[in-house]
Design a protein around this motif. Sequence first.
Motif, PDB file in Angstrom:
ATOM      1  N   TRP A  41      -8.945   1.216   5.396  1.00 30.05           N
ATOM      2  CA  TRP A  41     -10.147   0.528   4.949  1.00 30.05           C
ATOM      3  C   TRP A  41     -10.703  -0.273   6.132  1.00 30.05           C
ATOM      4  O   TRP A  41      -9.943  -0.885   6.887  1.00 30.05           O
ATOM      5  CB  TRP A  41      -9.833  -0.421   3.804  1.00 30.05           C
ATOM      6  CG  TRP A  41      -9.482   0.249   2.512  1.00 30.05           C
ATOM      7  CD1 TRP A  41      -8.244   0.670   2.126  1.00 30.05           C
ATOM      8  CD2 TRP A  41     -10.372   0.570   1.442  1.00 30.05           C
ATOM      9  NE1 TRP A  41      -8.300   1.234   0.877  1.00 30.05           N
ATOM     10  CE2 TRP A  41      -9.598   1.183   0.422  1.00 30.05           C
ATOM     11  CE3 TRP A  41     -11.737   0.392   1.225  1.00 30.05           C
ATOM     12  CZ2 TRP A  41     -10.149   1.628  -0.773  1.00 30.05           C
ATOM     13  CZ3 TRP A  41     -12.298   0.831   0.040  1.00 30.05           C
ATOM     14  CH2 TRP A  41     -11.510   1.444  -0.949  1.00 30.05           C
ATOM     15  N   PRO A  73     -14.507   2.760   2.987  1.00 33.46           N
ATOM     16  CA  PRO A  73     -13.229   3.298   2.516  1.00 33.46           C
ATOM     17  C   PRO A  73     -12.644   4.314   3.483  1.00 33.46           C
ATOM     18  O   PRO A  73     -13.352   4.895   4.313  1.00 33.46           O
ATOM     19  CB  PRO A  73     -13.610   3.966   1.191  1.00 33.46           C
ATOM     20  CG  PRO A  73     -15.044   4.362   1.376  1.00 33.46           C
ATOM     21  CD  PRO A  73     -15.659   3.306   2.248  1.00 33.46           C
ATOM     22  N   ARG A  97      -4.006   1.379   3.515  1.00 31.74           N
ATOM     23  CA  ARG A  97      -4.374   1.857   2.178  1.00 31.74           C
ATOM     24  C   ARG A  97      -3.638   1.111   1.074  1.00 31.74           C
ATOM     25  O   ARG A  97      -4.056   1.140  -0.081  1.00 31.74           O
ATOM     26  CB  ARG A  97      -4.082   3.360   2.068  1.00 31.74           C
ATOM     27  CG  ARG A  97      -4.975   4.213   2.958  1.00 31.74           C
ATOM     28  CD  ARG A  97      -4.573   5.676   2.894  1.00 31.74           C
ATOM     29  NE  ARG A  97      -5.351   6.484   3.832  1.00 31.74           N
ATOM     30  CZ  ARG A  97      -6.107   7.506   3.478  1.00 31.74           C
ATOM     31  NH1 ARG A  97      -6.210   7.850   2.210  1.00 31.74           N
ATOM     32  NH2 ARG A  97      -6.768   8.194   4.396  1.00 31.74           N
ATOM     33  N   GLU A 102      -6.940   3.613  -3.528  1.00 32.76           N
ATOM     34  CA  GLU A 102      -7.929   4.635  -3.171  1.00 32.76           C
ATOM     35  C   GLU A 102      -8.845   4.989  -4.341  1.00 32.76           C
ATOM     36  O   GLU A 102      -9.903   5.583  -4.130  1.00 32.76           O
ATOM     37  CB  GLU A 102      -7.210   5.877  -2.657  1.00 32.76           C
ATOM     38  CG  GLU A 102      -6.559   5.671  -1.296  1.00 32.76           C
ATOM     39  CD  GLU A 102      -6.017   6.964  -0.718  1.00 32.76           C
ATOM     40  OE1 GLU A 102      -6.798   7.918  -0.533  1.00 32.76           O
ATOM     41  OE2 GLU A 102      -4.795   7.017  -0.482  1.00 32.76           O
ATOM     42  N   THR A 105     -12.491   4.097  -3.904  1.00 32.45           N
ATOM     43  CA  THR A 105     -13.292   4.716  -2.857  1.00 32.45           C
ATOM     44  C   THR A 105     -14.724   4.979  -3.306  1.00 32.45           C
ATOM     45  O   THR A 105     -15.684   4.662  -2.589  1.00 32.45           O
ATOM     46  CB  THR A 105     -12.643   6.031  -2.389  1.00 32.45           C
ATOM     47  OG1 THR A 105     -11.379   5.735  -1.777  1.00 32.45           O
ATOM     48  CG2 THR A 105     -13.530   6.753  -1.388  1.00 32.45           C
TER      49      THR A 105
END
Length: 270
Positions: A41, A73, A97, A102, A105
């Motif tokens: 990120w 992201p 991460r 995730e 995202t």
Amino acid sequence: MGGERTDSRITAWRPAVPGIAEVFHAHFLDHAYPAHTHDTWTLMIVDDGSVDFGLDRHRHGVSGTDTAALLLPPGVFHDGRTATPAGFRKRVLYLDRSVLPETLTGTAVDHPVLIDGLLRHRIGQLHDALGNARDVFESESRLAFVRERLNAHLAAARTRRPGREAARLAVALRELLDARVSEGIALHEASALLRSHPTHLIRCFKQTYGLPPHVYLTGLRIDRARRLLLAGGRPADVATEVGFYDQAHLNRHFRRHVGTTPARYAALDK
């Protein structure tokens, strides 16, 4: 990485803070990033100038006059370039991460620019703490609040306010800190031991004792250093014995707490 002029200034380092893969500070007068991705990120604030960037076929802009932060992201292509002849100055954190799921995202792609003065202020505080490589516990604490704010923006979690268990958690954390003054304890370890979210744990401690846990720990170390110095300890030895990185680290905090240097303080008992 585009046409970088020789008068650009860059600093970068990997801090000893879990979750932060890299800290990157740059002042570019004329620079353009080609389309690329990161496996982390990317959290950026602009201090001066303006940046234009493309993400998922849409253009966005961030200025040093904004109360804004930019969150990109992992795995999503983006580019970037200076938007004014004066260039721009930015500070970037590349976050593992593990810091944000995730599953966020898509939301981050739709809303990469976060207008939030408090978030921007907290990111700045985190950069300041990371500038002092020895203050890992403070950096962990500030990262926890940045992560919480990002989660709130991306609708991943709601802030949990301290409840009736605040005093119990605060006492338990204080006992951990009291028992490990010299070696210290990582925030994530304390959180796991006490089975509490890091930011909730910090809030409980501050609500109960009136100051953050990293400030409390520094105070414990200063008190111990004062006793050792008056007993004849050398400042360099005392620094590492009480848990500071080195003598310079001790000096900085000691002057703030006591109003003089450790060496001068030790001489008072001669």
